[in-house]
Design an enzyme around this catalytic site. Structure first.
Site, PDB file in Angstrom:
ATOM      1  N   TYR A 109       1.148  -1.707   0.269  1.00 26.23           N
ATOM      2  CA  TYR A 109      -0.048  -0.223   0.022  1.00 26.23           C
ATOM      3  C   TYR A 109       0.977   1.714  -0.145  1.00 26.23           C
ATOM      4  O   TYR A 109       1.268   1.348   0.530  1.00 26.23           O
ATOM      5  CB  TYR A 109      -0.986   0.259   1.364  1.00 26.23           C
ATOM      6  CG  TYR A 109      -1.358   1.309   1.620  1.00 26.23           C
ATOM      7  CD1 TYR A 109      -3.033   0.974   0.278  1.00 26.23           C
ATOM      8  CD2 TYR A 109      -0.874   2.349   2.217  1.00 26.23           C
ATOM      9  CE1 TYR A 109      -3.603   2.919   1.051  1.00 26.23           C
ATOM     10  CE2 TYR A 109      -1.907   3.770   1.884  1.00 26.23           C
ATOM     11  CZ  TYR A 109      -2.867   3.509   1.516  1.00 26.23           C
ATOM     12  OH  TYR A 109      -3.642   5.201   1.458  1.00 26.23           O
ATOM     13  N   GLU A 155      -3.314   7.284  -4.425  1.00 25.08           N
ATOM     14  CA  GLU A 155      -3.685   5.981  -3.107  1.00 25.08           C
ATOM     15  C   GLU A 155      -2.572   4.940  -4.683  1.00 25.08           C
ATOM     16  O   GLU A 155      -3.585   4.812  -5.387  1.00 25.08           O
ATOM     17  CB  GLU A 155      -4.547   5.735  -3.015  1.00 25.08           C
ATOM     18  CG  GLU A 155      -4.479   4.649  -1.602  1.00 25.08           C
ATOM     19  CD  GLU A 155      -5.799   4.593  -0.890  1.00 25.08           C
ATOM     20  OE1 GLU A 155      -5.980   4.916  -0.094  1.00 25.08           O
ATOM     21  OE2 GLU A 155      -7.033   4.023  -2.117  1.00 25.08           O
TER      22      GLU A 155
END
Ligand code: GDP
Ligand code: MN
Length: 434
Positions: A154, A242
Protein backbone atom coordinates in the site's frame (compact mmCIF):
# COMPACT_ATOMS: atom_id res chain seq x y z
CA UNK A 1 0.80 22.25 -3.88
CA UNK A 2 -1.55 24.94 -2.74
CA UNK A 3 -0.96 25.86 0.84
CA UNK A 4 -3.39 28.71 1.24
CA UNK A 5 -6.97 27.62 1.25
CA UNK A 6 -9.94 29.76 0.46
CA UNK A 7 -11.95 29.83 3.60
CA UNK A 8 -15.29 30.67 2.07
CA UNK A 9 -15.42 27.39 0.22
CA UNK A 10 -16.44 24.16 1.77
CA UNK A 11 -13.10 22.55 1.50
CA UNK A 12 -12.87 19.69 3.79
CA UNK A 13 -16.12 18.89 5.42
CA UNK A 14 -17.40 15.43 4.88
CA UNK A 15 -21.12 14.84 4.77
CA UNK A 16 -22.35 13.64 8.12
CA UNK A 17 -19.47 14.83 10.21
CA UNK A 18 -20.28 18.45 9.52
CA UNK A 19 -22.87 18.42 12.19
CA UNK A 20 -21.38 16.46 14.97
CA UNK A 21 -17.91 17.83 14.91
CA UNK A 22 -16.20 19.85 12.27
CA UNK A 23 -14.28 17.08 10.66
CA UNK A 24 -12.18 16.89 7.56
CA UNK A 25 -12.09 13.69 5.56
CA UNK A 26 -8.36 13.76 5.35
CA UNK A 27 -7.33 15.21 8.61
CA UNK A 28 -4.14 15.57 10.41
CA UNK A 29 -5.04 14.56 13.89
CA UNK A 30 -6.25 11.22 12.64
CA UNK A 31 -3.06 10.51 10.81
CA UNK A 32 -1.20 10.27 14.04
CA UNK A 33 -3.61 8.04 15.89
CA UNK A 34 -4.81 5.80 13.13
CA UNK A 35 -6.27 6.09 9.70
CA UNK A 36 -8.53 9.03 8.92
CA UNK A 37 -12.21 8.31 8.68
CA UNK A 38 -12.86 7.54 5.05
CA UNK A 39 -14.57 10.56 3.55
CA UNK A 40 -18.22 9.88 2.95
CA UNK A 41 -17.84 12.35 0.19
CA UNK A 42 -15.01 14.73 -0.36
CA UNK A 43 -17.05 17.48 -1.95
CA UNK A 44 -14.46 19.90 -3.09
CA UNK A 45 -12.09 17.25 -4.22
CA UNK A 46 -12.31 16.43 -7.87
CA UNK A 47 -11.95 12.74 -8.48
CA UNK A 48 -10.77 11.03 -11.62
CA UNK A 49 -10.83 7.49 -12.91
CA UNK A 50 -8.10 4.93 -12.36
CA UNK A 51 -7.06 4.90 -16.03
CA UNK A 52 -6.73 8.68 -15.99
CA UNK A 53 -4.67 8.63 -12.82
CA UNK A 54 -2.41 5.98 -14.30
CA UNK A 55 -1.88 8.08 -17.42
CA UNK A 56 -0.80 11.00 -15.25
CA UNK A 57 1.50 8.83 -13.16
CA UNK A 58 3.05 7.28 -16.25
CA UNK A 59 4.02 10.76 -17.43
CA UNK A 60 6.01 11.15 -14.22
CA UNK A 61 7.79 7.86 -14.72
CA UNK A 62 5.72 5.65 -12.45
CA UNK A 63 5.49 2.11 -13.81
CA UNK A 64 1.90 1.15 -14.58
CA UNK A 65 0.50 -1.88 -16.43
CA UNK A 66 -0.12 -1.45 -20.16
CA UNK A 67 -3.79 -0.81 -20.73
CA UNK A 68 -6.53 1.05 -22.58
CA UNK A 69 -9.89 2.50 -21.70
CA UNK A 70 -12.97 0.91 -23.33
CA UNK A 71 -16.54 2.16 -23.47
CA UNK A 72 -18.06 -0.80 -25.32
CA UNK A 73 -17.75 -4.56 -25.57
CA UNK A 74 -16.07 -4.28 -28.98
CA UNK A 75 -13.58 -1.69 -27.77
CA UNK A 76 -12.76 -4.05 -24.93
CA UNK A 77 -12.16 -6.90 -27.35
CA UNK A 78 -9.90 -4.79 -29.55
CA UNK A 79 -7.96 -3.46 -26.58
CA UNK A 80 -7.43 -7.01 -25.31
CA UNK A 81 -6.18 -8.06 -28.75
CA UNK A 82 -3.71 -5.19 -28.91
CA UNK A 83 -2.33 -6.01 -25.47
CA UNK A 84 -1.28 -9.48 -26.64
CA UNK A 85 -1.04 -10.65 -23.04
CA UNK A 86 -1.83 -14.19 -21.86
CA UNK A 87 -4.12 -12.70 -19.20
CA UNK A 88 -5.96 -9.41 -19.38
CA UNK A 89 -7.78 -7.69 -16.56
CA UNK A 90 -11.17 -6.07 -17.14
CA UNK A 91 -11.65 -3.32 -14.59
CA UNK A 92 -14.75 -1.26 -13.94
CA UNK A 93 -13.99 2.46 -13.86
CA UNK A 94 -16.02 4.25 -11.23
CA UNK A 95 -15.00 6.94 -8.78
CA UNK A 96 -14.83 4.49 -5.90
CA UNK A 97 -12.63 1.71 -4.65
CA UNK A 98 -13.58 -1.75 -3.48
CA UNK A 99 -14.43 -2.82 -7.02
CA UNK A 100 -12.59 -6.11 -6.83
CA UNK A 101 -14.78 -7.52 -4.07
CA UNK A 102 -17.93 -6.18 -5.72
CA UNK A 103 -17.23 -8.04 -8.96
CA UNK A 104 -15.84 -5.12 -10.92
CA UNK A 105 -12.36 -6.56 -11.58
CA UNK A 106 -12.13 -9.79 -13.63
CA UNK A 107 -9.40 -11.74 -15.35
CA UNK A 108 -9.78 -12.95 -18.95
CA UNK A 109 -7.65 -15.42 -20.88
CA UNK A 110 -8.68 -14.37 -24.38
CA UNK A 111 -10.00 -11.32 -26.13
CA UNK A 112 -13.36 -13.08 -26.53
CA UNK A 113 -13.53 -13.67 -22.82
CA UNK A 114 -12.53 -10.04 -22.22
CA UNK A 115 -15.37 -8.92 -24.49
CA UNK A 116 -17.80 -11.19 -22.67
CA UNK A 117 -16.75 -9.86 -19.27
CA UNK A 118 -16.89 -6.32 -20.61
CA UNK A 119 -20.50 -6.74 -21.67
CA UNK A 120 -21.33 -8.12 -18.23
CA UNK A 121 -19.62 -5.34 -16.30
CA UNK A 122 -20.70 -2.39 -18.47
CA UNK A 123 -24.03 -1.15 -17.18
CA UNK A 124 -23.63 -3.02 -13.92
CA UNK A 125 -24.38 -1.12 -10.69
CA UNK A 126 -21.43 -1.68 -8.41
CA UNK A 127 -22.07 -1.33 -4.72
CA UNK A 128 -18.89 -1.00 -2.66
CA UNK A 129 -18.20 0.46 0.77
CA UNK A 130 -17.20 3.66 -1.03
CA UNK A 131 -20.20 4.08 -3.35
CA UNK A 132 -22.96 4.26 -0.77
CA UNK A 133 -25.96 1.94 -0.95
CA UNK A 134 -27.17 3.30 -4.28
CA UNK A 135 -23.97 2.12 -6.01
CA UNK A 136 -22.51 3.38 -9.28
CA UNK A 137 -23.28 2.42 -12.83
CA UNK A 138 -20.24 1.27 -14.78
CA UNK A 139 -19.83 3.13 -18.06
CA UNK A 140 -16.13 2.71 -18.71
CA UNK A 141 -13.64 -0.10 -18.39
CA UNK A 142 -9.90 -0.33 -18.19
CA UNK A 143 -8.50 -3.27 -20.14
CA UNK A 144 -5.06 -4.06 -18.83
CA UNK A 145 -2.35 -6.66 -19.11
CA UNK A 146 -2.52 -9.14 -16.26
CA UNK A 147 0.55 -9.26 -14.07
CA UNK A 148 2.20 -11.97 -12.06
CA UNK A 149 1.78 -10.62 -8.55
CA UNK A 150 4.24 -11.63 -5.83
CA UNK A 151 3.44 -9.02 -3.22
CA UNK A 152 0.83 -6.34 -2.71
CA UNK A 153 1.86 -3.12 -0.96
CA UNK A 154 0.00 0.00 0.00
CA UNK A 155 1.24 3.51 -0.86
CA UNK A 156 -0.59 6.72 -0.17
CA UNK A 157 0.12 10.44 -0.21
CA UNK A 158 -2.00 13.09 1.36
CA UNK A 159 -1.68 16.44 3.06
CA UNK A 160 -1.38 16.20 6.81
CA UNK A 161 -3.16 19.27 8.07
CA UNK A 162 -1.59 19.08 11.50
CA UNK A 163 1.97 19.44 10.28
CA UNK A 164 0.97 21.26 7.10
CA UNK A 165 3.03 18.83 5.08
CA UNK A 166 2.48 16.01 2.68
CA UNK A 167 2.79 12.62 4.29
CA UNK A 168 3.73 9.39 2.59
CA UNK A 169 1.96 6.39 4.03
CA UNK A 170 3.10 2.91 3.25
CA UNK A 171 2.20 -0.56 4.36
CA UNK A 172 3.21 -4.07 3.49
CA UNK A 173 -0.46 -5.00 3.87
CA UNK A 174 -1.55 -3.88 0.42
CA UNK A 175 -4.63 -4.86 -1.52
CA UNK A 176 -6.92 -4.72 1.48
CA UNK A 177 -8.74 -1.75 2.86
CA UNK A 178 -6.19 0.39 4.57
CA UNK A 179 -8.78 1.62 7.06
CA UNK A 180 -9.01 -1.94 8.35
CA UNK A 181 -5.25 -2.21 8.63
CA UNK A 182 -5.17 1.08 10.54
CA UNK A 183 -7.79 -0.13 12.97
CA UNK A 184 -6.39 -3.59 13.65
CA UNK A 185 -2.71 -2.95 13.35
CA UNK A 186 -1.83 0.75 13.23
CA UNK A 187 1.87 0.02 13.55
CA UNK A 188 1.77 -1.71 10.18
CA UNK A 189 1.52 1.71 8.54
CA UNK A 190 4.67 3.75 8.03
CA UNK A 191 4.43 7.49 7.82
CA UNK A 192 7.03 9.77 6.37
CA UNK A 193 6.43 13.50 6.45
CA UNK A 194 7.90 15.49 3.60
CA UNK A 195 9.15 19.02 3.76
CA UNK A 196 7.58 20.79 0.77
CA UNK A 197 10.69 22.91 0.17
CA UNK A 198 12.93 19.94 -0.49
CA UNK A 199 10.54 17.20 -1.54
CA UNK A 200 10.89 13.50 -0.87
CA UNK A 201 14.53 12.91 -0.08
CA UNK A 202 16.29 9.73 -1.25
CA UNK A 203 16.96 8.70 2.36
CA UNK A 204 13.26 8.95 3.08
CA UNK A 205 12.40 6.85 0.05
CA UNK A 206 14.91 4.23 1.18
CA UNK A 207 13.43 4.27 4.66
CA UNK A 208 10.00 3.55 3.18
CA UNK A 209 11.40 0.86 0.89
CA UNK A 210 13.21 -0.94 3.71
CA UNK A 211 10.16 -0.52 5.93
CA UNK A 212 8.16 -2.37 3.29
CA UNK A 213 10.72 -5.17 3.27
CA UNK A 214 12.07 -4.33 -0.17
CA UNK A 215 15.70 -5.17 -0.67
CA UNK A 216 18.37 -5.38 -3.35
CA UNK A 217 17.34 -4.20 -6.80
CA UNK A 218 13.79 -3.51 -5.64
CA UNK A 219 14.96 -1.14 -2.93
CA UNK A 220 17.01 0.66 -5.58
CA UNK A 221 14.12 1.12 -8.00
CA UNK A 222 11.79 2.10 -5.16
CA UNK A 223 13.50 5.48 -4.70
CA UNK A 224 12.77 6.93 -8.16
CA UNK A 225 9.35 5.24 -8.07
CA UNK A 226 8.34 6.92 -4.80
CA UNK A 227 9.86 10.23 -5.88
CA UNK A 228 7.89 10.12 -9.12
CA UNK A 229 4.70 9.55 -7.12
CA UNK A 230 5.54 12.49 -4.92
CA UNK A 231 6.24 14.77 -7.89
CA UNK A 232 2.97 13.79 -9.55
CA UNK A 233 1.15 14.51 -6.28
CA UNK A 234 2.67 17.96 -5.85
CA UNK A 235 2.60 19.07 -9.48
CA UNK A 236 -1.08 18.32 -9.93
CA UNK A 237 -2.16 19.90 -6.61
CA UNK A 238 -3.52 16.53 -5.65
CA UNK A 239 -5.13 16.16 -2.26
CA UNK A 240 -4.81 12.39 -2.27
CA UNK A 241 -2.87 9.84 -4.24
CA UNK A 242 -3.30 6.20 -3.40
CA UNK A 243 -1.71 3.13 -4.95
CA UNK A 244 -3.46 0.13 -3.48
CA UNK A 245 -2.00 -2.21 -4.37
CA UNK A 246 1.43 -1.34 -5.58
CA UNK A 247 2.74 -4.75 -6.57
CA UNK A 248 6.03 -6.57 -6.78
CA UNK A 249 5.86 -8.76 -9.87
CA UNK A 250 7.39 -12.16 -10.46
CA UNK A 251 10.09 -10.55 -12.58
CA UNK A 252 11.01 -8.19 -9.76
CA UNK A 253 9.32 -4.96 -10.88
CA UNK A 254 7.43 -2.44 -8.84
CA UNK A 255 4.12 -1.58 -10.56
CA UNK A 256 1.19 0.66 -9.65
CA UNK A 257 -1.64 -1.82 -10.10
CA UNK A 258 -4.36 0.52 -8.91
CA UNK A 259 -4.34 4.30 -8.75
CA UNK A 260 -6.64 6.80 -7.16
CA UNK A 261 -6.16 10.55 -7.28
CA UNK A 262 -8.22 13.45 -6.07
CA UNK A 263 -7.42 17.09 -6.60
CA UNK A 264 -7.90 20.17 -4.52
CA UNK A 265 -10.59 22.26 -6.19
CA UNK A 266 -8.72 25.40 -5.25
CA UNK A 267 -5.80 24.35 -7.41
CA UNK A 268 -7.83 23.37 -10.44
CA UNK A 269 -7.80 26.81 -11.99
CA UNK A 270 -4.21 26.18 -12.99
CA UNK A 271 -4.78 22.70 -14.39
CA UNK A 272 -6.96 22.92 -17.45
CA UNK A 273 -5.96 19.40 -18.50
CA UNK A 274 -7.16 18.01 -15.17
CA UNK A 275 -10.43 19.90 -15.26
CA UNK A 276 -11.22 18.18 -18.53
CA UNK A 277 -11.05 14.82 -16.79
CA UNK A 278 -14.13 15.60 -14.74
CA UNK A 279 -16.79 12.92 -15.26
CA UNK A 280 -20.21 14.37 -14.55
CA UNK A 281 -21.77 10.90 -14.64
CA UNK A 282 -19.97 10.22 -11.38
CA UNK A 283 -21.32 13.28 -9.62
CA UNK A 284 -24.63 13.95 -7.94
CA UNK A 285 -26.93 15.38 -10.65
CA UNK A 286 -28.26 18.09 -8.35
CA UNK A 287 -24.74 19.17 -7.45
CA UNK A 288 -23.82 19.34 -11.12
CA UNK A 289 -26.94 21.42 -11.80
CA UNK A 290 -26.12 23.75 -8.89
CA UNK A 291 -22.57 24.26 -10.07
CA UNK A 292 -23.94 25.65 -13.37
CA UNK A 293 -25.39 28.58 -11.45
CA UNK A 294 -22.41 29.16 -9.23
CA UNK A 295 -24.25 27.76 -6.21
CA UNK A 296 -22.29 25.93 -3.57
CA UNK A 297 -24.67 23.01 -3.04
CA UNK A 298 -24.06 19.69 -1.38
CA UNK A 299 -26.75 17.12 -0.95
CA UNK A 300 -27.13 15.55 2.48
CA UNK A 301 -29.47 12.89 3.85
CA UNK A 302 -31.93 14.86 5.98
CA UNK A 303 -35.36 16.38 5.35
CA UNK A 304 -34.89 20.10 6.01
CA UNK A 305 -33.65 21.96 2.96
CA UNK A 306 -31.52 25.01 3.72
CA UNK A 307 -30.98 28.11 1.66
CA UNK A 308 -28.33 30.28 3.21
CA UNK A 309 -25.83 32.94 2.18
CA UNK A 310 -22.28 32.47 3.33
CA UNK A 311 -20.56 29.18 4.15
CA UNK A 312 -20.20 30.00 7.83
CA UNK A 313 -23.89 30.77 8.21
CA UNK A 314 -24.67 27.60 6.27
CA UNK A 315 -22.64 25.55 8.72
CA UNK A 316 -24.29 27.26 11.66
CA UNK A 317 -27.71 26.67 10.13
CA UNK A 318 -27.08 22.98 9.73
CA UNK A 319 -25.90 22.80 13.32
CA UNK A 320 -28.93 24.55 14.68
CA UNK A 321 -31.28 22.32 12.69
CA UNK A 322 -29.56 19.35 14.30
CA UNK A 323 -29.80 21.05 17.66
CA UNK A 324 -33.54 21.47 17.15
CA UNK A 325 -33.79 17.73 16.54
CA UNK A 326 -33.98 17.79 12.76
CA UNK A 327 -31.65 16.90 10.01
CA UNK A 328 -30.51 19.05 7.06
CA UNK A 329 -31.17 17.88 3.52
CA UNK A 330 -28.35 19.89 2.06
CA UNK A 331 -25.73 22.53 2.38
CA UNK A 332 -26.48 25.48 0.11
CA UNK A 333 -24.61 28.72 -0.01
CA UNK A 334 -26.19 31.05 -2.54
CA UNK A 335 -23.27 33.41 -2.15
CA UNK A 336 -23.01 36.96 -0.98
CA UNK A 337 -24.26 38.67 -4.12
CA UNK A 338 -26.94 36.27 -5.31
CA UNK A 339 -29.50 37.57 -7.79
CA UNK A 340 -33.22 36.80 -7.70
CA UNK A 341 -32.60 34.44 -10.60
CA UNK A 342 -29.97 32.53 -8.64
CA UNK A 343 -32.27 32.33 -5.65
CA UNK A 344 -34.90 30.84 -7.91
CA UNK A 345 -32.52 28.24 -9.29
CA UNK A 346 -31.39 27.42 -5.80
CA UNK A 347 -34.99 26.92 -4.72
CA UNK A 348 -35.72 24.68 -7.67
CA UNK A 349 -32.67 22.53 -6.92
CA UNK A 350 -33.61 22.23 -3.24
CA UNK A 351 -37.11 21.15 -4.11
CA UNK A 352 -36.07 18.53 -6.61
CA UNK A 353 -34.72 16.48 -3.74
CA UNK A 354 -37.60 14.10 -2.91
CA UNK A 355 -36.46 13.78 0.72
CA UNK A 356 -37.16 17.42 1.46
CA UNK A 357 -40.13 18.03 3.81
CA UNK A 358 -39.61 21.71 4.63
CA UNK A 359 -37.37 24.58 3.62
CA UNK A 360 -35.45 26.88 5.93
CA UNK A 361 -34.29 30.11 4.36
CA UNK A 362 -31.76 31.79 6.59
CA UNK A 363 -30.31 34.92 5.11
CA UNK A 364 -28.21 37.72 6.38
CA UNK A 365 -28.93 40.56 3.99
CA UNK A 366 -25.73 42.37 3.26
CA UNK A 367 -24.88 42.61 -0.39
CA UNK A 368 -27.81 40.29 -1.06
CA UNK A 369 -30.60 42.53 0.17
CA UNK A 370 -33.58 40.97 1.94
CA UNK A 371 -36.04 42.44 -0.57
CA UNK A 372 -34.12 40.92 -3.49
CA UNK A 373 -34.12 37.60 -1.72
CA UNK A 374 -37.82 37.80 -0.92
CA UNK A 375 -38.66 38.69 -4.51
CA UNK A 376 -36.69 35.69 -5.74
CA UNK A 377 -38.25 33.37 -3.20
CA UNK A 378 -41.79 34.51 -3.96
CA UNK A 379 -41.28 34.20 -7.71
CA UNK A 380 -39.74 30.78 -7.32
CA UNK A 381 -42.41 29.53 -4.92
CA UNK A 382 -45.15 30.65 -7.32
CA UNK A 383 -43.44 29.23 -10.36
CA UNK A 384 -42.61 25.96 -8.77
CA UNK A 385 -45.99 25.55 -7.00
CA UNK A 386 -44.29 24.96 -3.70
CA UNK A 387 -46.52 22.88 -1.47
CA UNK A 388 -44.20 22.22 1.46
CA UNK A 389 -43.68 24.61 4.39
CA UNK A 390 -41.11 27.37 4.01
CA UNK A 391 -39.67 29.10 7.05
CA UNK A 392 -37.81 32.34 6.46
CA UNK A 393 -35.42 34.06 8.80
CA UNK A 394 -33.98 37.29 7.45
CA UNK A 395 -31.85 39.92 9.02
CA UNK A 396 -30.04 42.90 7.57
CA UNK A 397 -30.48 45.30 4.68
CA UNK A 398 -34.12 46.05 3.80
CA UNK A 399 -35.44 43.41 6.14
CA UNK A 400 -38.83 45.12 6.66
CA UNK A 401 -39.32 45.45 2.94
CA UNK A 402 -38.38 41.80 2.49
CA UNK A 403 -40.80 40.59 5.13
CA UNK A 404 -43.54 42.70 3.63
CA UNK A 405 -42.98 41.08 0.23
CA UNK A 406 -43.29 37.65 1.83
CA UNK A 407 -46.45 38.56 3.76
CA UNK A 408 -48.14 40.15 0.75
CA UNK A 409 -47.28 37.30 -1.57
CA UNK A 410 -50.38 35.33 -0.67
CA UNK A 411 -48.14 32.35 -0.06
CA UNK A 412 -47.86 30.56 3.23
CA UNK A 413 -44.42 31.51 4.51
CA UNK A 414 -43.56 31.18 8.16
CA UNK A 415 -41.50 34.14 9.26
CA UNK A 416 -39.10 33.29 12.05
CA UNK A 417 -37.82 35.47 14.83
CA UNK A 418 -34.15 34.54 14.90
CA UNK A 419 -32.25 31.43 13.98
CA UNK A 420 -33.26 29.28 16.90
CA UNK A 421 -36.94 30.04 16.45
CA UNK A 422 -36.60 29.36 12.71
CA UNK A 423 -34.88 26.04 13.28
CA UNK A 424 -37.49 24.89 15.80
CA UNK A 425 -40.32 25.91 13.50
CA UNK A 426 -38.89 24.26 10.41
CA UNK A 427 -38.06 21.02 12.23
CA UNK A 428 -41.62 20.87 13.59
CA UNK A 429 -43.04 21.55 10.13
CA UNK A 430 -40.82 18.89 8.59
CA UNK A 431 -42.43 16.36 10.86
CA UNK A 432 -40.18 16.58 13.86
CA UNK A 433 -37.04 14.67 14.57
CA UNK A 434 -35.87 11.98 12.20
P1 GDP B 1 -10.27 -1.99 -6.10
O1 GDP B 1 -10.87 -3.26 -5.55
O2 GDP B 1 -11.33 -1.05 -6.57
O3 GDP B 1 -9.33 -1.35 -5.16
O4 GDP B 1 -9.48 -2.42 -7.43
P2 GDP B 1 -7.96 -2.88 -7.63
O5 GDP B 1 -7.44 -2.24 -8.84
O6 GDP B 1 -7.16 -2.66 -6.40
O7 GDP B 1 -8.07 -4.43 -7.92
C1 GDP B 1 -8.54 -5.33 -6.94
C2 GDP B 1 -7.69 -6.57 -6.94
O8 GDP B 1 -7.73 -7.23 -8.19
C3 GDP B 1 -6.23 -6.33 -6.68
O9 GDP B 1 -5.92 -6.19 -5.31
C4 GDP B 1 -5.60 -7.59 -7.26
O10 GDP B 1 -5.60 -8.61 -6.30
C5 GDP B 1 -6.56 -7.95 -8.39
N1 GDP B 1 -5.92 -7.59 -9.68
C6 GDP B 1 -5.95 -6.41 -10.31
N2 GDP B 1 -5.18 -6.44 -11.42
C7 GDP B 1 -4.61 -7.67 -11.46
C8 GDP B 1 -3.68 -8.32 -12.34
O11 GDP B 1 -3.18 -7.75 -13.29
N3 GDP B 1 -3.36 -9.61 -12.06
C9 GDP B 1 -3.88 -10.27 -10.99
N4 GDP B 1 -3.52 -11.53 -10.77
N5 GDP B 1 -4.73 -9.70 -10.14
C10 GDP B 1 -5.10 -8.41 -10.36
MN1 MN C 1 -7.41 -0.95 -5.06
Amino acid sequence: MLVVRESSKLNCFAKPQILTSVHCPIVAQDVGSGWPEPPKKAESQMKIHEYQAKAILARYGVTTPRGEVAFTKEEAREAAQRLKAPVVVVKAQIHAGGRGKAGGVKLARSSDEAAELASQILGMTLVTPQTGPQGRVVRRLLIEEGLDIKRELYLGLLVDRETGRPVFMASAAGGMEIEEVAKDNPNAILREHIHPAVGLQPYQARKIAFGLGLSGELATVATPFLQALYRAFVDTDASMLEINPCVVTGDGKLVALDAKMTFDDNGLFRHKDLRELRDLDEEDPLEVEASKYGLNYIKLDGSVACMVNGAGLAMATMDIIKYAGGSPANFLDVGGGASAEQVKNAFRILLSDPEVRAVFINIFGGILRCDVLATGVVAAAKDLHVSIPVVVRMEGTNVERGQQILRESGLNFTIADGMKDGAQKVVALAGGAR
